[in-house]
Design a protein around this motif. Structure first.
Motif, mmCIF file in Angstrom:
data_model
loop_
_atom_site.group_PDB
_atom_site.id
_atom_site.type_symbol
_atom_site.label_atom_id
_atom_site.label_comp_id
_atom_site.label_asym_id
_atom_site.label_seq_id
_atom_site.Cartn_x
_atom_site.Cartn_y
_atom_site.Cartn_z
ATOM 1 N N SER A 82 7.338 9.373 -1.314
ATOM 2 C CA SER A 82 6.926 10.484 -2.168
ATOM 3 C C SER A 82 5.446 10.380 -2.513
ATOM 4 N N LYS A 83 4.818 11.509 -2.777
ATOM 5 C CA LYS A 83 3.390 11.616 -3.098
ATOM 6 C C LYS A 83 2.518 11.045 -1.978
ATOM 7 N N ASN A 84 3.010 11.135 -0.731
ATOM 8 C CA ASN A 84 2.299 10.715 0.473
ATOM 9 C C ASN A 84 1.946 9.221 0.477
ATOM 10 N N HIS A 142 -0.819 -0.435 11.828
ATOM 11 C CA HIS A 142 -0.405 -0.058 10.477
ATOM 12 C C HIS A 142 -1.144 1.194 10.021
ATOM 13 N N ASN A 143 -0.553 1.855 9.039
ATOM 14 C CA ASN A 143 -1.122 3.013 8.358
ATOM 15 C C ASN A 143 -0.623 2.919 6.916
ATOM 16 N N ILE A 144 -1.479 2.374 6.023
ATOM 17 C CA ILE A 144 -1.049 2.029 4.670
ATOM 18 C C ILE A 144 -1.980 2.648 3.649
ATOM 19 N N GLY A 145 -1.431 3.273 2.607
ATOM 20 C CA GLY A 145 -2.241 3.819 1.530
ATOM 21 C C GLY A 145 -1.401 4.460 0.450
ATOM 22 N N GLY A 146 -2.023 4.700 -0.706
ATOM 23 C CA GLY A 146 -1.351 5.343 -1.829
ATOM 24 C C GLY A 146 -0.408 4.444 -2.587
ATOM 25 N N MET A 147 -0.410 3.156 -2.302
ATOM 26 C CA MET A 147 0.500 2.213 -2.947
ATOM 27 C C MET A 147 -0.179 1.598 -4.172
#
Length: 150
Positions: free
Chosen positions: A20-22, A56-61
């Motif tokens: 959720s929330k990308n 990897h593709n990581i973000g918004g955490m």
């Protein structure tokens, strides 16, 4: 089994999900490992030599901590997309549960080299940096496996 004391283990991971929330923690990983067994193969202690690679593709955490030189709090406002390769050594132990079933525990350490593009935020596409390199030394494998022996 490769010989009386050597086996090959190949593990893989795949996480294609966007939360959720990308929020993203997408990755794939392949980790082959050659194992030398001190007693009989698939029983008792072993030492493993593994390689690993993936993307990897990581973000918004929202993770507010640092671990072995990596600042995970940056994942809240930035997205990182790239690849990684590495190698390590591990120690493990296998317990025979029955004729065909084993339980294994393993812990490994090693080195990972990664390169990633940095983007302005988890939802946006504005690239801020190209191919930023990162070096990591620390845990590269932790496993508890239920194994079927043919």
């Amino acid at each position: 089994g490769l010989s009386p004391k050597w086996t090959l283990d190949v593990s893989g991971n795949y996480n294609p999900w966007t939360f959720s929330k990308n929020k993203k923690w997408k990755h794939w990983l392949v980790q082959p490992e050659a194992r030398y067994w001190f007693c009989n193969k698939m029983m008792g202690s072993f030492i493993g030599f593994h390689a690993l690679g993936g993307s990897h593709n990581i973000g918004g955490m929202d993770l507010d901590f640092k671990f072995l030189g990596t600042d995970f709090s940056k994942l809240k406002d930035y997205r990182y997309e790239g690849w990684f390769i590495g190698a390590g050594v591990a120690y493990g132990y296998a317990w025979a549960l029955s004729k065909h079933w084993n339980l294994e525990a393993e812990l490994g350490v090693g080195y990972i080299y990664s390169k990633a593009d940095k983007f302005n935020c988890a939802q946006c596409g504005d690239k801020l940096e190209d191919d930023k390199a990162h070096n990591y030394v620390g845990p590269t494998k932790a496993a508890l496996n239920l194994v079927y022996v043919f």
